[in-house]
Design a protein around this motif. Structure first.
Motif, PDB file in Angstrom:
ATOM      1  N   ASP A   1       0.828  -1.214   0.000  1.00  0.00           N
ATOM      2  CA  ASP A   1       0.000   0.000   0.000  1.00  0.00           C
ATOM      3  C   ASP A   1       0.861   1.262   0.000  1.00  0.00           C
ATOM      4  O   ASP A   1       0.613   2.199  -0.760  1.00  0.00           O
ATOM      5  CB  ASP A   1      -0.903   0.019   1.243  1.00  0.00           C
ATOM      6  CG  ASP A   1      -2.210  -0.719   1.026  1.00  0.00           C
ATOM      7  OD1 ASP A   1      -2.278  -1.535   0.083  1.00  0.00           O
ATOM      8  OD2 ASP A   1      -3.153  -0.486   1.796  1.00  0.00           O
TER       9      ASP A   1
ATOM     10  N   ASP B   1       0.914   3.706  -3.285  1.00  0.00           N
ATOM     11  CA  ASP B   1       0.501   5.106  -3.135  1.00  0.00           C
ATOM     12  C   ASP B   1       1.652   6.040  -3.514  1.00  0.00           C
ATOM     13  O   ASP B   1       1.450   7.092  -4.129  1.00  0.00           O
ATOM     14  CB  ASP B   1       0.075   5.389  -1.684  1.00  0.00           C
ATOM     15  CG  ASP B   1      -1.309   4.853  -1.366  1.00  0.00           C
ATOM     16  OD1 ASP B   1      -2.097   4.628  -2.320  1.00  0.00           O
ATOM     17  OD2 ASP B   1      -1.606   4.640  -0.184  1.00  0.00           O
TER      18      ASP B   1
ATOM     19  N   TYR C   1       1.976   6.495  -7.248  1.00  0.00           N
ATOM     20  CA  TYR C   1       0.921   7.377  -7.762  1.00  0.00           C
ATOM     21  C   TYR C   1       1.248   8.842  -7.476  1.00  0.00           C
ATOM     22  O   TYR C   1       1.181   9.700  -8.359  1.00  0.00           O
ATOM     23  CB  TYR C   1      -0.409   6.993  -7.119  1.00  0.00           C
ATOM     24  CG  TYR C   1      -1.592   7.790  -7.616  1.00  0.00           C
ATOM     25  CD1 TYR C   1      -2.253   7.444  -8.786  1.00  0.00           C
ATOM     26  CD2 TYR C   1      -2.038   8.904  -6.908  1.00  0.00           C
ATOM     27  CE1 TYR C   1      -3.332   8.177  -9.239  1.00  0.00           C
ATOM     28  CE2 TYR C   1      -3.120   9.641  -7.352  1.00  0.00           C
ATOM     29  CZ  TYR C   1      -3.768   9.271  -8.518  1.00  0.00           C
ATOM     30  OH  TYR C   1      -4.829  10.009  -8.970  1.00  0.00           O
ATOM     31  N   VAL C   2       1.636   9.117  -6.232  1.00  0.00           N
ATOM     32  CA  VAL C   2       1.848  10.501  -5.810  1.00  0.00           C
ATOM     33  C   VAL C   2       3.075  11.114  -6.477  1.00  0.00           C
ATOM     34  O   VAL C   2       3.066  12.289  -6.882  1.00  0.00           O
ATOM     35  CB  VAL C   2       1.979  10.573  -4.268  1.00  0.00           C
ATOM     36  CG1 VAL C   2       2.437  11.953  -3.825  1.00  0.00           C
ATOM     37  CG2 VAL C   2       0.643  10.230  -3.620  1.00  0.00           C
TER      38      VAL C   2
ATOM     39  N   GLN D   1      -2.830  13.948 -10.815  1.00  0.00           N
ATOM     40  CA  GLN D   1      -3.364  13.250  -9.652  1.00  0.00           C
ATOM     41  C   GLN D   1      -4.857  13.490  -9.510  1.00  0.00           C
ATOM     42  O   GLN D   1      -5.630  12.563  -9.255  1.00  0.00           O
ATOM     43  CB  GLN D   1      -2.641  13.719  -8.386  1.00  0.00           C
ATOM     44  CG  GLN D   1      -1.213  13.240  -8.264  1.00  0.00           C
ATOM     45  CD  GLN D   1      -0.521  13.845  -7.059  1.00  0.00           C
ATOM     46  OE1 GLN D   1      -1.167  14.271  -6.109  1.00  0.00           O
ATOM     47  NE2 GLN D   1       0.800  13.886  -7.100  1.00  0.00           N
TER      48      GLN D   1
ATOM     49  N   CYS E   1      -7.806  10.665  -9.987  1.00  0.00           N
ATOM     50  CA  CYS E   1      -8.232  10.303  -8.635  1.00  0.00           C
ATOM     51  C   CYS E   1      -9.491   9.445  -8.665  1.00  0.00           C
ATOM     52  O   CYS E   1      -9.606   8.453  -7.951  1.00  0.00           O
ATOM     53  CB  CYS E   1      -8.461  11.560  -7.795  1.00  0.00           C
ATOM     54  SG  CYS E   1      -8.868  11.219  -6.077  1.00  0.00           S
TER      55      CYS E   1
ATOM     56  N   GLN F   1      -8.606   6.000  -9.839  1.00  0.00           N
ATOM     57  CA  GLN F   1      -7.913   5.282  -8.759  1.00  0.00           C
ATOM     58  C   GLN F   1      -8.924   4.763  -7.734  1.00  0.00           C
ATOM     59  O   GLN F   1      -8.864   3.601  -7.311  1.00  0.00           O
ATOM     60  CB  GLN F   1      -6.909   6.213  -8.080  1.00  0.00           C
ATOM     61  CG  GLN F   1      -6.116   5.529  -6.968  1.00  0.00           C
ATOM     62  CD  GLN F   1      -5.535   6.515  -5.973  1.00  0.00           C
ATOM     63  OE1 GLN F   1      -6.153   7.529  -5.669  1.00  0.00           O
ATOM     64  NE2 GLN F   1      -4.357   6.233  -5.464  1.00  0.00           N
TER      65      GLN F   1
ATOM     66  N   TRP G   1      -9.796   0.854  -6.926  1.00  0.00           N
ATOM     67  CA  TRP G   1      -9.674   0.261  -5.595  1.00  0.00           C
ATOM     68  C   TRP G   1     -10.972  -0.461  -5.214  1.00  0.00           C
ATOM     69  O   TRP G   1     -10.940  -1.549  -4.652  1.00  0.00           O
ATOM     70  CB  TRP G   1      -9.355   1.340  -4.555  1.00  0.00           C
ATOM     71  CG  TRP G   1      -8.790   0.756  -3.289  1.00  0.00           C
ATOM     72  CD1 TRP G   1      -7.476   0.659  -2.954  1.00  0.00           C
ATOM     73  CD2 TRP G   1      -9.514   0.182  -2.197  1.00  0.00           C
ATOM     74  NE1 TRP G   1      -7.336   0.054  -1.727  1.00  0.00           N
ATOM     75  CE2 TRP G   1      -8.570  -0.255  -1.239  1.00  0.00           C
ATOM     76  CE3 TRP G   1     -10.863  -0.019  -1.936  1.00  0.00           C
ATOM     77  CZ2 TRP G   1      -8.935  -0.872  -0.041  1.00  0.00           C
ATOM     78  CZ3 TRP G   1     -11.231  -0.638  -0.745  1.00  0.00           C
ATOM     79  CH2 TRP G   1     -10.278  -1.045   0.192  1.00  0.00           C
TER      80      TRP G   1
ATOM     81  N   THR H   1       0.776  14.562   4.307  1.00  0.00           N
ATOM     82  CA  THR H   1       0.538  13.175   3.924  1.00  0.00           C
ATOM     83  C   THR H   1       0.596  12.252   5.125  1.00  0.00           C
ATOM     84  O   THR H   1      -0.262  11.370   5.305  1.00  0.00           O
ATOM     85  CB  THR H   1       1.571  12.722   2.870  1.00  0.00           C
ATOM     86  OG1 THR H   1       1.500  13.603   1.748  1.00  0.00           O
ATOM     87  CG2 THR H   1       1.299  11.298   2.422  1.00  0.00           C
TER      88      THR H   1
END
Length: 411
Positions: free
Chosen positions: A99, A103, A106-107, A115, A119, A122, A126, A353
């Motif tokens: 995870d 992540d 992606y970031v 992003q 989003c 994504q 999920w 974050t």
């Protein structure tokens, strides 16, 4: 990400139930597996230090595939349950690491505009994970049990090993296939700007993120919100499926795994997706502060559908699927308020974050704690009284929502 998480924290509870565990132990064992996902912010800085994020994604997927394959093989061994639970605990930490790395890809691979653009995709991707795992694979386990191995669907015990062994081999194969695909297509992911260069730096960042988190204004009210907003949902998460498959004589609805997969894992999750979409549009139009209490009502009040079903024990599949869909739709509609609150009020600051991860960790902690006690409480109270208890457990959610502080303007 979702396939491993849902298999470990949700589908295992159904499997334990099928294999003959009582509700208390089945919910408890599956809930322990949430721990790694709850504390993943503690080891996230160390993932930043070494190699690339793609490297961690690929190797965690390979290990997960091997681990799920080992679970399937272990089912044929004496004392398989202890071996299987041990493997699940180890795999939960591997899944949590996956995870973090996924992540991070992606970031760090996309700019802020991209992003935002992806989003929704994504989030949708999920949510395919629960549909596949809680829906399709649970359905397939029941179909194999009755049609391939010709066992009685209403009898729980070791006979269910045959079908669940195949399910875990399938999960292992799918995970390995995804690793092969990602080897070809996934970008490496860049290092974060504040990535630690040593173990000492990682410890400093972790310590400083904790210190600054607890320096936030009204932090304890926000912690209470993060932990208690979904309290009643945590009490329902494991017991809802148990209620569906338990025999009518025990207060359940007597559904098969096929029906559970269809109603709870497919119709219910589609309802969550639609509710989440509409809830997001509702908040975007009206703003979070004036709508948060309404969103809390949406999450909690429809839990009464389980109380009504426990009272009347309907046999009409339309009524049952409608009850599940109503509860899940409003859960999806209201839950967007929780995530947006964490982003806009709890997370802002030096470690946005990391502090957002703390917030989702509080949610995970709530799911774990409620899961540990939910099965034992249900056995003590029976389904009707337990669902009354769930309704009473909505009161703390309403209180923390009413007093939730807003110190940042909505973007």
């Amino acid at each position: 990400m979702a396939l491993a998480y849902v298999m470990l924290t949700n589908v295992t509870a159904i499997m334990f139930k099928n294999l003959g565990m009582d509700n208390g132990r089945a919910a408890e064992y599956a809930s322990y597996l949430i721990l790694a996902y709850t504390i993943k912010p503690l080891f996230a800085p160390f993932v930043e230090m070494y190699r690339t994020k793609k490297f961690f994604v690929l190797w965690t997927q390979v290990i997960l595939a091997a681990g799920f394959g080992c679970v399937a093989l272990a089912m044929s061994l004496p004392g398989y349950m202890a071996i299987m639970v041990t493997l699940f605990v180890l795999l939960s930490f591997i899944g949590a690491t996956q995870d973090i790395a996924a992540d991070g890809v992606y970031v760090t691979s996309l700019d802020s505009r991209s992003q935002s653009l992806y989003c929704g995709i994504q989030s949708l991707s999920w949510n395919v994970g629960p549909i596949v795992a809680s829906g399709g694979l649970v359905y397939l386990s029941g179909w194999l049990h009755t049609n391939t191995f010709h066992h009685d669907a209403g009898t729980f015990g070791p006979a269910w090993i045959d079908s669940w062994r195949i399910i875990f081999f399938i999960v292992a194969g799918v995970t390995l296939a995804m690793a092969a695909w990602h080897l070809k297509t996934m970008p490496d992911g860049a290092k974060a700007e504040n990535a630690p260069s040593s173990v000492a730096d990682a410890w400093f960042i972790l310590k400083d993120s904790f210190v600054t988190f607890f320096q936030k204004r009204d932090v304890w009210l926000m912690i209470g919100f993060g932990f208690l907003f979904r309290l009643s949902i945590g009490l329902l998460e494991k017991i809802g499926p148990f209620f569906m498959v338990d025999p009518v004589a025990k207060g359940g609805l007597g559904l098969s795994n096929e029906q559970l997969g269809l109603f709870y894992g497919t119709y219910g999750l589609v309802a969550v997706l639609i509710g989440s979409l509409l809830g997001g549009m509702f908040v975007a139009k009206r703003g979070l502060k004036p709508t948060l209490f309404l969103l809390c009502c949406a999450v909690n009040i429809p839990n009464a559908t389980f109380l009504l079903m426990a009272y009347y024990q309907p046999t009409d599949v339309f009524v049952i699927s409608a009850g599940v869909a109503i509860e899940k739709f409003f859960y999806g509609f209201g839950s967007v308020g929780f995530m947006i609150y964490l982003m806009q009020q709890l997370a802002p600051g030096k470690y946005t974050t990391t502090h957002y991860a703390f917030g989702t960790g509080l949610m995970g902690l709530c799911m774990m704690v409620t899961g540990l006690v939910s099965g034992h409480l249900q056995q003590l109270l029976g389904y009707v009284n337990y669902f009354w208890f769930v309704m009473a457990a909505t009161i703390p959610s309403f209180l923390v929502t009413w007093f939730a502080p807003f110190h940042h303007k909505e973007g």
